[in-house]
Design a protein around this motif. Structure first.
Motif, PDB file in Angstrom:
ATOM      1  N   VAL A  17       0.831  -1.210   0.000  1.00  0.00           N
ATOM      2  CA  VAL A  17       0.000   0.000   0.000  1.00  0.00           C
ATOM      3  C   VAL A  17       0.865   1.260   0.000  1.00  0.00           C
ATOM      4  O   VAL A  17       0.612   2.212  -0.751  1.00  0.00           O
ATOM      5  CB  VAL A  17      -0.941  -0.014   1.226  1.00  0.00           C
ATOM      6  CG1 VAL A  17      -1.669   1.318   1.352  1.00  0.00           C
ATOM      7  CG2 VAL A  17      -1.950  -1.156   1.109  1.00  0.00           C
ATOM      8  N   VAL A  18       1.910   1.253   0.842  1.00  0.00           N
ATOM      9  CA  VAL A  18       2.778   2.429   0.928  1.00  0.00           C
ATOM     10  C   VAL A  18       3.519   2.644  -0.384  1.00  0.00           C
ATOM     11  O   VAL A  18       3.630   3.783  -0.883  1.00  0.00           O
ATOM     12  CB  VAL A  18       3.773   2.269   2.103  1.00  0.00           C
ATOM     13  CG1 VAL A  18       4.809   3.388   2.081  1.00  0.00           C
ATOM     14  CG2 VAL A  18       3.026   2.257   3.430  1.00  0.00           C
ATOM     15  N   LEU A  19       4.041   1.563  -0.964  1.00  0.00           N
ATOM     16  CA  LEU A  19       4.759   1.696  -2.242  1.00  0.00           C
ATOM     17  C   LEU A  19       3.833   2.187  -3.348  1.00  0.00           C
ATOM     18  O   LEU A  19       4.261   2.922  -4.257  1.00  0.00           O
ATOM     19  CB  LEU A  19       5.373   0.349  -2.635  1.00  0.00           C
ATOM     20  CG  LEU A  19       6.558  -0.123  -1.805  1.00  0.00           C
ATOM     21  CD1 LEU A  19       6.980  -1.526  -2.215  1.00  0.00           C
ATOM     22  CD2 LEU A  19       7.737   0.825  -1.933  1.00  0.00           C
ATOM     23  N   VAL A  79      11.601   0.239   0.199  1.00  0.00           N
ATOM     24  CA  VAL A  79      11.843  -1.201   0.016  1.00  0.00           C
ATOM     25  C   VAL A  79      12.912  -1.674   1.000  1.00  0.00           C
ATOM     26  O   VAL A  79      12.772  -2.724   1.647  1.00  0.00           O
ATOM     27  CB  VAL A  79      12.264  -1.514  -1.436  1.00  0.00           C
ATOM     28  CG1 VAL A  79      12.792  -2.938  -1.548  1.00  0.00           C
ATOM     29  CG2 VAL A  79      11.087  -1.325  -2.379  1.00  0.00           C
ATOM     30  N   ALA A  80      13.988  -0.889   1.119  1.00  0.00           N
ATOM     31  CA  ALA A  80      15.061  -1.250   2.062  1.00  0.00           C
ATOM     32  C   ALA A  80      14.554  -1.225   3.504  1.00  0.00           C
ATOM     33  O   ALA A  80      14.862  -2.126   4.303  1.00  0.00           O
ATOM     34  CB  ALA A  80      16.243  -0.292   1.892  1.00  0.00           C
ATOM     35  N   MET A  95      10.361   7.611  -7.176  1.00  0.00           N
ATOM     36  CA  MET A  95      11.052   6.330  -7.294  1.00  0.00           C
ATOM     37  C   MET A  95      12.158   6.188  -6.263  1.00  0.00           C
ATOM     38  O   MET A  95      12.365   5.099  -5.700  1.00  0.00           O
ATOM     39  CB  MET A  95      11.625   6.183  -8.704  1.00  0.00           C
ATOM     40  CG  MET A  95      12.375   4.855  -8.921  1.00  0.00           C
ATOM     41  SD  MET A  95      11.373   3.395  -8.533  1.00  0.00           S
ATOM     42  CE  MET A  95      10.160   3.477  -9.845  1.00  0.00           C
ATOM     43  N   ARG A  96      12.886   7.238  -5.972  1.00  0.00           N
ATOM     44  CA  ARG A  96      13.968   7.152  -4.983  1.00  0.00           C
ATOM     45  C   ARG A  96      13.400   6.850  -3.590  1.00  0.00           C
ATOM     46  O   ARG A  96      13.962   6.051  -2.844  1.00  0.00           O
ATOM     47  CB  ARG A  96      14.757   8.458  -4.957  1.00  0.00           C
ATOM     48  CG  ARG A  96      15.567   8.712  -6.226  1.00  0.00           C
ATOM     49  CD  ARG A  96      16.389   9.982  -6.096  1.00  0.00           C
ATOM     50  NE  ARG A  96      17.196  10.214  -7.288  1.00  0.00           N
ATOM     51  CZ  ARG A  96      18.001  11.264  -7.466  1.00  0.00           C
ATOM     52  NH1 ARG A  96      18.074  12.208  -6.505  1.00  0.00           N
ATOM     53  NH2 ARG A  96      18.696  11.400  -8.569  1.00  0.00           N
ATOM     54  N   SER A 127      11.836  -9.780  -3.040  1.00  0.00           N
ATOM     55  CA  SER A 127      11.489 -10.072  -4.439  1.00  0.00           C
ATOM     56  C   SER A 127      10.056  -9.664  -4.746  1.00  0.00           C
ATOM     57  O   SER A 127       9.768  -9.104  -5.815  1.00  0.00           O
ATOM     58  CB  SER A 127      11.680 -11.568  -4.717  1.00  0.00           C
ATOM     59  OG  SER A 127      13.011 -11.955  -4.497  1.00  0.00           O
ATOM     60  N   VAL A 128       9.153  -9.927  -3.807  1.00  0.00           N
ATOM     61  CA  VAL A 128       7.748  -9.541  -3.993  1.00  0.00           C
ATOM     62  C   VAL A 128       7.629  -8.028  -4.115  1.00  0.00           C
ATOM     63  O   VAL A 128       6.891  -7.519  -4.974  1.00  0.00           O
ATOM     64  CB  VAL A 128       6.894 -10.065  -2.818  1.00  0.00           C
ATOM     65  CG1 VAL A 128       5.486  -9.480  -2.874  1.00  0.00           C
ATOM     66  CG2 VAL A 128       6.838 -11.583  -2.836  1.00  0.00           C
ATOM     67  N   GLN A 129       8.361  -7.298  -3.276  1.00  0.00           N
ATOM     68  CA  GLN A 129       8.306  -5.835  -3.334  1.00  0.00           C
ATOM     69  C   GLN A 129       8.852  -5.314  -4.665  1.00  0.00           C
ATOM     70  O   GLN A 129       8.272  -4.390  -5.269  1.00  0.00           O
ATOM     71  CB  GLN A 129       9.127  -5.230  -2.179  1.00  0.00           C
ATOM     72  CG  GLN A 129       8.506  -5.448  -0.812  1.00  0.00           C
ATOM     73  CD  GLN A 129       9.303  -4.715   0.260  1.00  0.00           C
ATOM     74  OE1 GLN A 129       8.956  -3.636   0.684  1.00  0.00           O
ATOM     75  NE2 GLN A 129      10.386  -5.342   0.699  1.00  0.00           N
ATOM     76  N   VAL A 130       9.951  -5.918  -5.125  1.00  0.00           N
ATOM     77  CA  VAL A 130      10.560  -5.478  -6.387  1.00  0.00           C
ATOM     78  C   VAL A 130       9.641  -5.754  -7.569  1.00  0.00           C
ATOM     79  O   VAL A 130       9.469  -4.917  -8.476  1.00  0.00           O
ATOM     80  CB  VAL A 130      11.919  -6.170  -6.583  1.00  0.00           C
ATOM     81  CG1 VAL A 130      12.475  -5.885  -7.981  1.00  0.00           C
ATOM     82  CG2 VAL A 130      12.912  -5.702  -5.516  1.00  0.00           C
TER      83      VAL A 130
END
Length: 283
Positions: free
Chosen positions: A226-228, A241-242, A234-235, A272-275
Motif C-alpha cells: 500500500v505504501v509503495l 523497500v530497504a 522512485m527514490r 522479491s515480492v516488493q521489487v
C-alpha cells in the motif's frame, strides 16, 4: 493451632517454595570453581603422565629380562612384586586411572551444567522480592549465601524455559503484567493463597503471542504494498523497500525462532515480492 508451613523459615521455607515451583529453582552454577577444579585435575594428570613416560622408558632400557617384557606382556607388568621398582610403571598407571575417572566425570558435569538455562529475569526478580518480603521470605538466609540471587551472577534454573523467542518473552513479561494490573488482580483470586501468587497458563500466553505475531507478519507485506503504491517518487520507493526489508527481517527474528538461513530466505522472498510489485506499478 498454627499451620506447620507457617512456622517454617530459612532454608526449609525457601526449599518448599522452590520444590513447589520449579521455575524458581535457581542456583549458582559455580563456573569459576568448576573450571579451577578441572585445571587442577588436568595439572595432576599431566604430572602423572610425565611420570608414566619416565617409568616406561626405564623399563624399556632395563637389563632385567622380566622388566623388558612389561611392554609386551601385561602379566609381567601387572603382577610385579609390591615394593619392587619394576612395578612403578603399573602403580602410576593405576593412579592415572583413578584421577582420569575423576577428571572425566567433572568434565562431563561441566558440559551438562553449561546446558542449563539462565533464569528468567522476571522469575529472578520475583524470588528476590519474596526473599525480602517480611511476610514470605523474612530475609530467609543470613549467611554468606544470602546475596546469591540479589547479585544475579552465574545462575542457572533447573526447569527449562518453554519460551524460546524474544517476542513471546516480551508478551509474558510486559503484556501479562499490564493485564494483571488492570484486570487479573481485580477479578481473580490468588492461585496460591499462602504466598498470594497469581499464576497464568503459559500456553494461553504463547497462543496469544502466536496470534499477534501471525497478524503482524501478515499485515507487513500488505502495508508495504500500500505504501509503495501511494508513494510516487522512485527514490523514496527504493528507500522504503530497504526499510520494509529490514523491518521484516527484524520482526521475523523476534517472532519466530528461525535459523539465520531461514530468515535470509524469507527476507529475500519478501524483497522479491516488493521489487516485482514495484516494477508492475512503474510500468
Amino acid at each position: 493451632m498454627e499451620d506447620q508451613e507457617d512456622l517454617m523459615e530459612g532454608y526449609p521455607k525457601l526449599a518448599a517454595l522452590m520444590g513447589k515451583y520449579p521455575i524458581l529453582s535457581i542456583y549458582r552454577r559455580f563456573s569459576v570453581l568448576n573450571s579451577r577444579n578441572l585445571l587442577y585435575l588436568q595439572a595432576e594428570l599431566i604430572a602423572l603422565e610425565d611420570k608414566l613416560k619416565e617409568y616406561t622408558l626405564e623399563d624399556i632400557q632395563s637389563a632385567d629380562e622380566k622388566i623388558l617384557r612389561h611392554a609386551r606382556n601385561w602379566q609381567f607388568l601387572g603382577h610385579a612384586p609390591v615394593g619392587n621398582p619394576s612395578c612403578a610403571q603399573w602403580h602410576t598407571m593405576l593412579a592415572i586411572r583413578d584421577k582420569l575417572k575423576e577428571y572425566n566425570e567433572c568434565l562431563l558435569q561441566q558440559r551438562q551444567l553449561a546446558t542449563f538455562s539462565r533464569p528468567d529475569p522476571g522469575n529472578l526478580e520475583f524470588l528476590e522480592n519474596w526473599l525480602r518480603h517480611p511476610k514470605f521470605g523474612k530475609q530467609a538466609l543470613s549467611g554468606p549465601d544470602r546475596n546469591v540471587w540479589i547479585d544475579g551472577k552465574d545462575l542457572l534454573v533447573v526447569a527449562p524455559d518453554s519460551i524460546n523467542d524474544s517476542f513471546s518473552r516480551l508478551m509474558r513479561k510486559r503484556v501479562l503484567e499490564l493485564y494483571h494490573h488492570i484486570f487479573g488482580s481485580q477479578f481473580r483470586a490468588p492461585s496460591d493463597t499462602e504466598n498470594e501468587f497469581y499464576f497464568y497458563d503459559e500456553k494461553t500466553v504463547l497462543r496469544l503471542a502466536d496470534i499477534i505475531g501471525t497478524i503482524i507478519s501478515a499485515l507487513l507485506p500488505v502495508v508495504s504494498v500500500v505504501v509503495l503504491y501511494c508513494v510516487k517518487n522512485m527514490r523514496v520507493r527504493l528507500g522504503l523497500v530497504a526499510v520494509f526489508t529490514v523491518l521484516f527481517s527484524l520482526v521475523l527474528s523476534l517472532i519466530a525462532p528461525a535459523k539465520r538461513v531461514e530468515v535470509f530466505a524469507a527476507t529475500a522472498a519478501f524483497t522479491s515480492v516488493q521489487v516485482v510489485f514495484l516494477g508492475s506499478i512503474t510500468n
